[in-house]
Design a protein around this motif. Structure first.
Motif, PDB file in Angstrom:
ATOM      1  N   ALA A 487       0.846  -1.198   0.000  1.00  0.00           N
ATOM      2  CA  ALA A 487       0.000   0.000   0.000  1.00  0.00           C
ATOM      3  C   ALA A 487       0.881   1.247   0.000  1.00  0.00           C
ATOM      4  O   ALA A 487       1.674   1.463   0.920  1.00  0.00           O
ATOM      5  CB  ALA A 487      -0.927   0.004   1.215  1.00  0.00           C
ATOM      6  N   LEU A 488       0.752   2.077  -1.031  1.00  0.00           N
ATOM      7  CA  LEU A 488       1.581   3.272  -1.182  1.00  0.00           C
ATOM      8  C   LEU A 488       0.831   4.559  -0.886  1.00  0.00           C
ATOM      9  O   LEU A 488       1.455   5.594  -0.638  1.00  0.00           O
ATOM     10  CB  LEU A 488       2.123   3.346  -2.613  1.00  0.00           C
ATOM     11  N   HIS A 489      -0.504   4.514  -0.939  1.00  0.00           N
ATOM     12  CA  HIS A 489      -1.314   5.714  -0.738  1.00  0.00           C
ATOM     13  C   HIS A 489      -2.460   5.417   0.212  1.00  0.00           C
ATOM     14  O   HIS A 489      -2.848   4.256   0.401  1.00  0.00           O
ATOM     15  CB  HIS A 489      -1.849   6.222  -2.079  1.00  0.00           C
ATOM     16  N   LEU A 490      -3.027   6.477   0.762  1.00  0.00           N
ATOM     17  CA  LEU A 490      -4.122   6.341   1.705  1.00  0.00           C
ATOM     18  C   LEU A 490      -5.294   5.583   1.091  1.00  0.00           C
ATOM     19  O   LEU A 490      -5.908   4.725   1.733  1.00  0.00           O
ATOM     20  CB  LEU A 490      -4.563   7.731   2.176  1.00  0.00           C
ATOM     21  N   GLU A 491      -5.612   5.864  -0.182  1.00  0.00           N
ATOM     22  CA  GLU A 491      -6.742   5.189  -0.807  1.00  0.00           C
ATOM     23  C   GLU A 491      -6.488   3.679  -0.937  1.00  0.00           C
ATOM     24  O   GLU A 491      -7.423   2.886  -0.919  1.00  0.00           O
ATOM     25  CB  GLU A 491      -7.059   5.793  -2.176  1.00  0.00           C
ATOM     26  N   ASP A 492      -5.220   3.261  -1.052  1.00  0.00           N
ATOM     27  CA  ASP A 492      -4.917   1.832  -1.137  1.00  0.00           C
ATOM     28  C   ASP A 492      -5.377   1.108   0.120  1.00  0.00           C
ATOM     29  O   ASP A 492      -5.871  -0.018   0.059  1.00  0.00           O
ATOM     30  CB  ASP A 492      -3.411   1.605  -1.335  1.00  0.00           C
TER      31      ASP A 492
END
Length: 575
Positions: A487-492
Motif C-alpha cells: 500500500a503506497l497511498h491512503l486510498e490503497d
C-alpha cells in the motif's frame, strides 16, 4: 529464482522490496513480463513463477485497483449461465470454487448460503431443482451443502425480510465469497514469495522491439516519473478493460476486442434486511444478488455499457435507483437512499466480436498471441482467474527458450493458508496471548490466515487498538498494509487493504488522518505529505458522492473525473 527462505518475509511487498524491484526491472532479463495487477495478472505471475520462470509483473496503480476490487465478491459457478447452456464455463468455475475452499485459500474464501425464491407454482420448482442439481454436482467433490427445498413458510423463516406475496416457496443453495481485493493482493504476494518481481505504481508507456518481435516494455514509476526498460522473452497483456488501449500502444492489431460493462453495487447495514441467507433475484435483464458481507449486505448489480473513464467508473442516481427498485419489490420493509453506507462501480471486461451488430458478449475468456512475443488475455470471471493465468502462460510458451513445466497452481496454497485451520481452533489462546477478543482474532484469521502472527507480533499495544472511526479494523492493519502489502497511498488502505470506504457512512473520511499518519510512519511522510494524502482521498470521496447524485453516465463521469489522482505521474490514456 527461488522462494524467500525466511517465513517472516514471505512475499513481502514493502518499501525495501519496492526499491529492489526497480533495480531488478532495469537490470535483469525476464522470461515473462506481465502487465496488469488485477486477479488475472497476479494469477498469471504466480502460475509462471511456480513453473520456474523468471517473472516480472507491473501495475500502473495498485493491486486490484480496477475490476478486481469491485466485483460481487463471489466465487461461484454462475447459476444463470446454466440457462445459457454454458456448461463448460459453469463446470470449470465450480471446480475452481472447490479448490479455493479446500486447498488454495480457505482463509479467504468462505461458503455462503443463498435463497432462490420460487414465484411460480407447479413447473418452477422441478425446473430450478434440476438446474441446482447440476450446479451441486458439476464441480466434482463438494465441500458445501447441497440444495434444500423450502415451503413458503420455511423460506420466510430463513429470510423474514421478504414479503410473503413475493414467493410461493424457495430453494436454499450454497456458493462462496471472498474479499476480492485482499484475495488478489494475496495472490500477488504469493507470486512474489515464489520469486516474481511484483511492482505497483509502475506504468507501461511503451513496448521494446527487436526486428518483428516484442522484446519487453518501457515503464514509468508514477510516483516520481523515473523510466526504465524491462527486457523479456515475452510480454502478457492482462489489463482487462485496458486491453485494447495496450494493444494500440504495442502497435499490434488485437485478435479480439473488449467491451466495458459497468456493474454497480450498494452496501447497506445488516439490520436493514433480516435474513440468515443471501438472495438471488431475477430481473428483466439478469439477476440481482443480496450478499451477506460481515455486518452489511452487498446488493447488486447493474449491467450497462461504459465508454468513459476506465480508471474511475461512476455510479449514477439511476444505477442506485435501479438496484433499490428491484430489491424493494420483494422486501417487506423497503430500503431507502438513507440506508446506503457505500456504493462502488466496476467494469467487467467482456469479449466482443468484430461486428457491433453481431457481437455476442461473453464471460468466456480468450487468449491470443497477437504478435511474436506478445500475448493478450481478457474476458472470463474472477472465479476462473487461475485457469486464465495457466492458459496465458501456455500461449506465451512458444516465445520462451526451452521447454516449460506444466501448471501446478492447483497444488499451491496462497500464503496464509498453511496452518489456518489449526489457528482457528486456537483462536481463544491467540486472543489471550495478544489481549484481543476471540471474535477479533477470528476476523483477523479470515483476512491474514497464518500470517496473523506476523501482523500481531510487530505491534505495540497502542497499535492493537481499533482505527478511530472504523472499529472493525485495528491500527496495526494500516501499518502492515504499508510495510508488507504494497500500500503506497491512503486510498490503497481505505478502499482495498481494508473496505472502510464502503463499510462506513463516512466512507473513510473520519479515519483518513489517523490512517495516513500510521502509513507515514512506514513511508517516512512528513506532515505536509500526510495532509496531501488526506486531501486527495477526501476529494475522491466528495467526487464519488456527488457523481452518485447525477442522472446519467456523462454527468457522473465529469464529476468523478474532476478528483485528483493519488499517483501524480500517471499517464491517462496511454495510447
Amino acid at each position: 529464482m527461488v522462494a524467500r527462505k525466511h517465513p517472516a518475509t514471505a512475499g513481502r511487498l514493502g518499501p525495501l522490496e519496492r526499491s529492489e524491484a526497480w533495480e531488478r526491472l532495469g537490470a535483469d532479463t525476464f522470461d515473462l513480463v506481465i502487465i496488469g495487477g488485477g486477479v488475472v495478472g497476479v494469477g498469471t505471475a504466480l502460475d509462471a513463477a511456480t513453473r520456474g520462470l523468471r517473472v516480472a509483473l507491473v501495475e500502473a496503480r495498485d493491486l486490484a485497483s480496477g475490476t478486481s476490487s469491485r466485483s460481487s465478491k463471489l466465487f461461484h459457478g454462475g447459476l444463470r449461465y446454466l440457462e445459457q447452456l454454458e456448461f463448460g464455463l459453469v463446470r470449470e468455475a465450480l471446480r475452481e470454487r472447490e479448490l479455493m475452499l479446500t486447498r488454495l485459500a480457505p482463509h479467504l474464501v468462505k461458503p455462503v448460503p443463498f435463497l432462490y425464491p420460487l414465484t411460480r407454482r407447479v413447473w418452477e420448482r422441478p425446473y430450478t431443482a434440476a438446474g441446482l442439481l447440476m450446479y451441486d454436482t458439476m464441480g466434482g467433490a463438494r465441500s458445501v451443502p447441497g440444495q434444500k427445498h423450502l415451503t413458503r413458510a420455511g423460506a420466510l423463516r430463513l429470510v423474514p425480510a421478504l414479503k410473503s406475496s413475493a414467493l410461493v416457496g424457495g430453494i436454499r443453495y450454497y456458493d462462496a465469497q471472498a474479499d476480492d481485493a485482499r484475495h488478489t493482493m494475496m495472490v500477488g504476494r504469493t507470486a512474489a514469495h515464489y520469486g516474481a518481481v511484483v511492482r505497483t505504481s509502475t506504468q507501461v508507456v511503451g513496448f521494446l522491439r527487436e526486428a518483428d518481435r516484442v522484446s519487453g516494455v518501457r515503464v514509468r514509476d508514477v510516483e516520481d516519473g523515473r523510466e526504465t526498460s524491462v527486457r523479456a522473452h515475452a510480454v502478457i497483456n492482462a489489463t482487462g478493460v485496458w486491453t485494447d488501449e495496450l494493444q494500440r500502444l504495442s502497435g499490434s492489431r488485437g485478435r479480439f476486442r473488449v467491451r466495458a460493462s459497468k456493474g454497480v453495487h450498494i452496501v447497506v447495514p445488516r439490520d436493514r434486511i433480516v435474513s440468515e441467507a443471501g438472495l438471488i433475484l431475477r430481473t428483466e435483464k439478469s439477476v440481482l444478488f443480496v450478499i451477506p458481507w460481515r455486518n452489511h449486505w452487498i446488493v447488486g448489480t447493474t449491467d450497462t455499457d461504459w465508454n468513459l473513464d476506465l480508471a474511475h467508473p461512476a455510479a449514477t442516481r439511476s444505477d442506485i435507483d435501479y438496484i433499490l427498485t428491484h430489491v424493494n419489490s420483494v422486501l417487506a420493509t423497503p430500503l431507502t437512499h438513507d440506508d446506503i453506507e457505500g456504493v462502488y462501480a466496476g467494469l467487467r471486461p467482456l469479449l466482443a466480436g468484430e461486428s457491433e451488430s453481431t457481437s455476442k458478449l461473453s464471460r468466456e475468456h480468450a487468449v491470443a498471441r497477437v504478435a511474436p512475443g506478445l500475448v493478450a488475455i481478457a474476458g472470463g470471471k474472477y472465479t476462473t482467474y487461475r485457469v486464465m493465468g495457466a492458459d496465458a502462460v501456455d500461449a506465451a510458451s512458444v516465445d520462451l527458450p526451452g521447454r516449460i513445466q506444466a501448471s501446478i497452481t492447483d497444488k499451491v496454497p496462497l500464503i496464509g493458508a498453511d496452518g489456518y485451520h489449526a489457528l482457528v481452533n486456537q483462536a481463544d489462546q491467540l486472543a489471550s496471548r495478544y489481549g484481543l477478543h476471540p471474535y477479533r482474532v477470528r476476523h483477523l484469521l479470515d483476512r491474514y490466515g497464518s500470517l496473523v502472527h506476523e501482523v500481531l507480533e510487530s505491534a505495540d499495544p497502542e497499535l492493537l487498538k481499533p482505527v478511530p472511526g472504523a472499529p472493525d479494523y485495528l491500527q496495526i492493519e494500516a501499518v502492515y498494509a504499508a510495510s508488507h502489502e504494497g500500500a503506497l497511498h491512503l486510498e490503497d488502505v481505505l478502499t482495498r487493504r481494508t473496505r472502510i470506504s464502503i463499510e462506513y457512512p463516512h466512507r473513510g473520511v473520519e479515519c483518513a488522518l489517523p490512517v495516513a499518519r500510521l502509513m507515514g510512519g512506514v513511508h517516512g511522510w512528513d506532515d505536509a505529505r500526510v495532509a496531501h494524502e488526506v486531501s486527495v482521498y477526501t476529494a475522491r470521496v466528495d467526487a464519488e458522492r456527488a457523481s452518485q447524485a447525477e442522472p446519467d453516465d456523462p454527468a457522473a463521469d465529469a464529476v468523478r473525473s474532476s478528483a485528483p489522482e493519488a499517483r501524480p505521474e500517471i499517464v491517462e490514456p496511454i495510447s
